[in-house]
Design a protein around this motif. Structure first.
Motif, PDB file in Angstrom:
ATOM      1  N   CYS A 360       0.834  -1.204   0.000  1.00 31.87           N
ATOM      2  CA  CYS A 360       0.000   0.000   0.000  1.00 31.87           C
ATOM      3  C   CYS A 360       0.871   1.257   0.000  1.00 31.87           C
ATOM      4  O   CYS A 360       0.607   2.209  -0.731  1.00 31.87           O
ATOM      5  N   ILE A 361       1.918   1.263   0.828  1.00 31.57           N
ATOM      6  CA  ILE A 361       2.819   2.415   0.877  1.00 31.57           C
ATOM      7  C   ILE A 361       3.490   2.640  -0.469  1.00 31.57           C
ATOM      8  O   ILE A 361       3.562   3.776  -0.963  1.00 31.57           O
ATOM      9  N   ASN A 362       3.968   1.574  -1.091  1.00 29.14           N
ATOM     10  CA  ASN A 362       4.655   1.704  -2.382  1.00 29.14           C
ATOM     11  C   ASN A 362       3.716   2.199  -3.477  1.00 29.14           C
ATOM     12  O   ASN A 362       4.096   3.050  -4.300  1.00 29.14           O
ATOM     13  N   VAL A 363       2.479   1.689  -3.493  1.00 32.14           N
ATOM     14  CA  VAL A 363       1.527   2.087  -4.543  1.00 32.14           C
ATOM     15  C   VAL A 363       1.124   3.547  -4.377  1.00 32.14           C
ATOM     16  O   VAL A 363       1.049   4.292  -5.363  1.00 32.14           O
ATOM     17  N   ILE A 364       0.839   3.975  -3.163  1.00 24.86           N
ATOM     18  CA  ILE A 364       0.463   5.377  -2.937  1.00 24.86           C
ATOM     19  C   ILE A 364       1.601   6.302  -3.348  1.00 24.86           C
ATOM     20  O   ILE A 364       1.393   7.317  -4.021  1.00 24.86           O
ATOM     21  N   GLU A 367       1.848   6.172  -7.382  1.00 24.04           N
ATOM     22  CA  GLU A 367       0.733   6.658  -8.191  1.00 24.04           C
ATOM     23  C   GLU A 367       0.201   8.017  -7.750  1.00 24.04           C
ATOM     24  O   GLU A 367      -0.348   8.756  -8.573  1.00 24.04           O
ATOM     25  N   GLU A 368       0.320   8.362  -6.469  1.00 18.78           N
ATOM     26  CA  GLU A 368      -0.259   9.605  -5.970  1.00 18.78           C
ATOM     27  C   GLU A 368       0.776  10.577  -5.427  1.00 18.78           C
ATOM     28  O   GLU A 368       0.440  11.713  -5.112  1.00 18.78           O
ATOM     29  N   GLY A 369       2.022  10.130  -5.297  1.00 17.23           N
ATOM     30  CA  GLY A 369       3.065  11.004  -4.787  1.00 17.23           C
ATOM     31  C   GLY A 369       3.064  11.094  -3.272  1.00 17.23           C
ATOM     32  O   GLY A 369       2.203  10.522  -2.590  1.00 17.23           O
ATOM     33  N   ILE A 370       4.014  11.818  -2.754  1.00 15.32           N
ATOM     34  CA  ILE A 370       4.155  11.924  -1.307  1.00 15.32           C
ATOM     35  C   ILE A 370       2.943  12.587  -0.661  1.00 15.32           C
ATOM     36  O   ILE A 370       2.554  12.265   0.458  1.00 15.32           O
ATOM     37  N   PHE A 373      -0.310  10.641   0.759  1.00 22.70           N
ATOM     38  CA  PHE A 373      -0.458  10.202   2.145  1.00 22.70           C
ATOM     39  C   PHE A 373      -1.183  11.238   3.003  1.00 22.70           C
ATOM     40  O   PHE A 373      -1.613  10.920   4.113  1.00 22.70           O
ATOM     41  N   TYR A 374      -1.296  12.471   2.486  1.00 27.26           N
ATOM     42  CA  TYR A 374      -1.890  13.563   3.262  1.00 27.26           C
ATOM     43  C   TYR A 374      -3.221  14.030   2.667  1.00 27.26           C
ATOM     44  O   TYR A 374      -3.644  15.157   2.927  1.00 27.26           O
ATOM     45  N   LYS A 375      -3.879  13.187   1.908  1.00 26.98           N
ATOM     46  CA  LYS A 375      -5.186  13.566   1.379  1.00 26.98           C
ATOM     47  C   LYS A 375      -6.153  13.869   2.522  1.00 26.98           C
ATOM     48  O   LYS A 375      -6.264  13.109   3.486  1.00 26.98           O
ATOM     49  N   GLY A 376      -6.847  15.009   2.394  1.00 25.14           N
ATOM     50  CA  GLY A 376      -7.794  15.412   3.429  1.00 25.14           C
ATOM     51  C   GLY A 376      -7.167  16.078   4.628  1.00 25.14           C
ATOM     52  O   GLY A 376      -7.850  16.301   5.638  1.00 25.14           O
TER      53      GLY A 376
END
Length: 406
Positions: A360-364, A367-370, A373-376
């Motif tokens: 999960c950590i590697n995919v985020i 695909e979504e960048g650093i 992890f801080y969405k929201g």
């Protein structure tokens, strides 16, 4: 995952009946040595400083009135009136803090969790400005109740966690509290207790998380005990069918316990530090000026509230990336449909295929960048801004009330 909220704010009133604020000099002198409650103890969030570091009485005894005078009972009446005001002030301050943390802040928690599990989202909502706009759209399409969904389940999960902690500590040598004369063995046992509590409450936390992020548009009204039923079904592997992508509880134990224990350690250390700094500041302040009884009464209540506020804020910020990973793992394979956090008018299915915490950590990150992890994260800023505002307003109101009452 572990509950950060105090068990009972009324504990903060337990010792105030012995204090006498009518003796201003004695009260100010006692404030210089008010006890810094151990942050490892969750019950101490609102505990009153009734004794000094060596257990002596914190408030000075007022001098007796001259015998055979008409005003002999006046000091007692004045002390009783002041004591009642102090109790009422402590009750109101604690109630305002708990109401803000548990009720007013819940819409921010709902939106923050929806953003964390929404891997489709193009907008990350890192600032509070976009958060308020989308939450307004949610309230228009789903009504205000959509902002407080899952609040009952949140309280139930907290109750399960507190009950589990009490039962385990009662039948095992694992300490629920850590004394000031702590040892490494005592700390390890205490943290083990917190980890076991997180593990036992994990299925119910997962069910409560689903109720929090599930869109109001497509779900029926859940029962108040549905999270308990779903948690038991998740534990025994029965009930509503889930996708084959549902991760077993054994895979979820490590990230769940890691998140809960890390949050607890960070919060406890920072709370201890803030309380120490506030005590030094209060000691300097009262050595310079001990003329305001109203200020000393307020300062007896607020240091632990402020310390808890700062500690929870810092802990939430530091473990936020891990919380994002944890929520995505819990929600995977549950056939949950969430609101579209990009504009607030549609719904989206959750179809992730993470193999575990590391994947999960590697995919985020890929695909979504650093910042994925801080969405929201903007919802956290709104939540604590609201909490700080309520605390400050409460302080002003009670300061004015106490000044007018004296």
């Amino acid at each position: 995952m572990y509950s950060r909220r105090p068990q009972d704010f009324r504990e903060g009133l337990s010792g105030r009946g012995h204090e006498d604020a009518s003796a201003v000099g004695g009260y100010a002198a006692s404030a210089r040595s008010w006890d810094c409650s151990d942050p490892w103890t969750t019950e101490n969030r609102f505990r009153a400083p009734t004794a000094g570091p060596w257990g002596e009485r914190a408030a000075a005894t007022p001098p007796p009135a001259p015998p055979n005078t008409a005003g002999e009972a006046a000091p007692e009446n004045a002390a009783g009136t002041t004591d009642q005001r102090n109790r009422f002030a402590g009750f109101g301050i604690g109630l305002a803090s708990l109401f803000t943390e548990n009720v007013l802040a819940h819409p921010c928690i709902v939106f923050r969790r929806q953003c964390q599990v929404n891997y489709h989202a193009k907008y990350y909502h890192l600032t509070p400005f976009t958060v308020v706009n989308i939450m307004y759209h949610f309230s228009k399409t789903q009504g205000l109740k959509g902002l407080w969904k899952g609040m009952g389940s949140t309280f139930i999960v907290q109750g399960i966690a507190l009950g589990t902690e009490g039962i385990i500590s009662e039948f095992t040598p694992l300490p629920r509290e850590v004394s000031h004369k702590w040892s490494p063995k005592q700390i390890a046992g205490h943290l083990m207790l917190k980890g076991l509590t997180c593990a036992v409450a994990m299925p119910f936390y997962s069910a409560g998380l689903i109720e929090t992020v599930q869109s109001e548009i497509i779900r029926d009204n859940p029962g108040i005990l549905d999270c308990v039923k779903e948690g038991v079904c998740r534990l025994v592997g029965m009930g509503v069918p889930h996708s084959k992508r549902l991760l077993p509880l054994g895979v979820l134990i490590f990230p769940t316990v890691l998140h809960g224990v890390l949050h607890y350690i960070i919060s406890a250390i920072i709370q201890k530090l803030v309380l120490f700094l506030l005590r030094r500041k209060a000691s300097h302040h009262y050595s310079m000026d001990a003329s305001s009884s109203v200020q000393t009464v307020l300062d007896a209540y607020f240091p632990e509230l402020i310390a808890g506020f700062v500690a929870n804020l810092c802990a939430d910020v530091l473990v936020y990336p891990l919380e994002t990973v944890l929520h995505r793992l819990h929600i995977q394979g549950t056939r949950t449909i969430i609101d579209n956090t990009d504009h607030g008018y549609e719904v989206l299915p959750i179809n992730t295929q993470y193999e575990g915490m590391k994947d999960c950590i590697n995919v985020i990150n890929k695909e979504e960048g650093i910042f994925g992890f801080y969405k929201g994260f903007g919802a956290v800023l709104v939540q604590y801004t609201l909490h700080a505002t309520v605390l400050q307003i409460t302080r002003i109101v009670y300061s004015t009330w106490l000044q007018n009452a004296t």
